[in-house]
Design a protein around this motif. Sequence first.
Motif, PDB file in Angstrom:
ATOM      1  N   HIS A   1       1.807   6.726   2.105  1.00 36.91           N
ATOM      2  CA  HIS A   1       0.541   5.804   1.666  1.00 36.91           C
ATOM      3  C   HIS A   1       0.416   6.066   0.150  1.00 36.91           C
ATOM      4  CE1 HIS A   1      -2.905   3.235   2.174  1.00 36.91           C
ATOM      5  NE2 HIS A   1      -3.564   3.946   1.332  1.00 36.91           N
TER       6      HIS A   1
ATOM      7  N   ASN B   1      -8.587   5.045   2.054  1.00 39.71           N
ATOM      8  CA  ASN B   1      -7.187   5.507   1.520  1.00 39.71           C
ATOM      9  C   ASN B   1      -7.141   7.209   1.585  1.00 39.71           C
ATOM     10  OD1 ASN B   1      -5.803   3.367   0.152  1.00 39.71           O
ATOM     11  ND2 ASN B   1      -7.545   3.125  -1.048  1.00 39.71           N
TER      12      ASN B   1
ATOM     13  N   GLU C   1      -1.707   3.402  -2.183  1.00 41.53           N
ATOM     14  CA  GLU C   1      -3.450   2.927  -2.203  1.00 41.53           C
ATOM     15  C   GLU C   1      -3.266   1.355  -1.610  1.00 41.53           C
ATOM     16  OE1 GLU C   1      -6.694   2.259  -5.685  1.00 41.53           O
ATOM     17  OE2 GLU C   1      -4.585   2.325  -6.409  1.00 41.53           O
ATOM     18  N   ALA C   2      -4.329   1.240  -0.686  1.00 40.22           N
ATOM     19  CA  ALA C   2      -4.500  -0.240  -0.338  1.00 40.22           C
ATOM     20  C   ALA C   2      -5.525  -0.720  -1.033  1.00 40.22           C
ATOM     21  CB  ALA C   2      -5.046   0.090   1.162  1.00 40.22           C
TER      22      ALA C   2
ATOM     23  N   ASP D   1      -1.173  -7.545   3.681  1.00 43.90           N
ATOM     24  CA  ASP D   1      -1.511  -6.263   3.585  1.00 43.90           C
ATOM     25  C   ASP D   1      -2.707  -5.831   3.859  1.00 43.90           C
ATOM     26  OD1 ASP D   1      -0.631  -3.778   2.947  1.00 43.90           O
ATOM     27  OD2 ASP D   1      -0.365  -3.537   0.853  1.00 43.90           O
TER      28      ASP D   1
ATOM     29  N   LYS E   1     -13.130   1.772   0.432  1.00 40.29           N
ATOM     30  CA  LYS E   1     -11.812   1.739   0.106  1.00 40.29           C
ATOM     31  C   LYS E   1     -11.438   3.074  -0.189  1.00 40.29           C
ATOM     32  CE  LYS E   1      -8.684   0.740  -4.091  1.00 40.29           C
ATOM     33  NZ  LYS E   1      -8.629  -0.060  -5.416  1.00 40.29           N
TER      34      LYS E   1
ATOM     35  N   THR F   1      -6.215  -4.748   3.419  1.00 39.84           N
ATOM     36  CA  THR F   1      -7.310  -4.727   2.305  1.00 39.84           C
ATOM     37  C   THR F   1      -8.698  -4.325   2.759  1.00 39.84           C
ATOM     38  OG1 THR F   1      -7.841  -7.185   2.746  1.00 39.84           O
ATOM     39  CG2 THR F   1      -6.000  -6.814   1.087  1.00 39.84           C
TER      40      THR F   1
ATOM     41  N   HIS G   1       0.921  -1.244  -0.129  1.00 43.36           N
ATOM     42  CA  HIS G   1       0.107  -0.109  -0.017  1.00 43.36           C
ATOM     43  C   HIS G   1       0.587   1.296  -0.020  1.00 43.36           C
ATOM     44  CE1 HIS G   1       0.568  -0.961   4.445  1.00 43.36           C
ATOM     45  NE2 HIS G   1       0.519   0.613   4.578  1.00 43.36           N
TER      46      HIS G   1
END
Length: 264
Positions: A173, A163, A175-176, A151, A159, A153, A125
Amino acid sequence: MLNQPRKISHSDSIISQFTKQAVPFLRMSQHSNQYGLNLVVKLSDPKYDDTVLDVACGPGIVACEFAKIVNHVIGIDLTPAMIEQAKHLQNEKDLHNIDWRVGDVSKLPYKDDSFSLIVTRYSLHHLINPSEVITEMYRVCRPGGRILVVDVTPPEVKKNAYNYVEKLRDPSHAEALTFIELKRMVESKGFININTESQDLEMNLESLISSSFPNPKNKDEIIRLFKKDISSDILGMKSYLKDNEKYFFFPVSLIVAYKPKQSI
């Protein structure tokens, strides 16, 4: 002509952030959570004759865990301060089968088919192009070997909000991915026989903020969003109050996948 200030790259941001975080990251008990480490070991099933590469190894927590079991481990990380902490941890644990390297994990400095087990935890991420790193992990994995990716998620519908708040907290950071996105990325590289596990990793919000050094002007907004998550579940992090302190859970996925014994 005046010199123009150098543009800060994302790699610069990672090094800056994790140079500050190196010591608190190692000391934060959640990162050495034994339940999580046991899941890592159980799912990847390391053997004594394995040669392990820990990609973006940070302060060496996972590498040291594997070094108790396998023949040899190498940890590689972009941030020199993280590698220094990893060496300290290795000495504390009196482990002699680990080597460390400062390097770019998107271009792993190893030959094809070099390792039987390749691990990366909580790194993707932070990367602009995580697919590139998974490609490299496939390249250096031996036929019949496996990778383990761990990781955060977030749920698909949460989402963007997840983020957003994470970028406020940690400028490194990127992007997850959701679990489905991460699993598909691994499959797309040619890995097979995929197995998965999940973990809700509990965190204290104030402790995490103090150890990740966000821009001070962002702190109030971070706290506001977590407060809203308690009542409205906007982040997908199961936030709650305990003894007037805010806690939450990182939704963590673990994926192990094998490289075919013959190229496909």
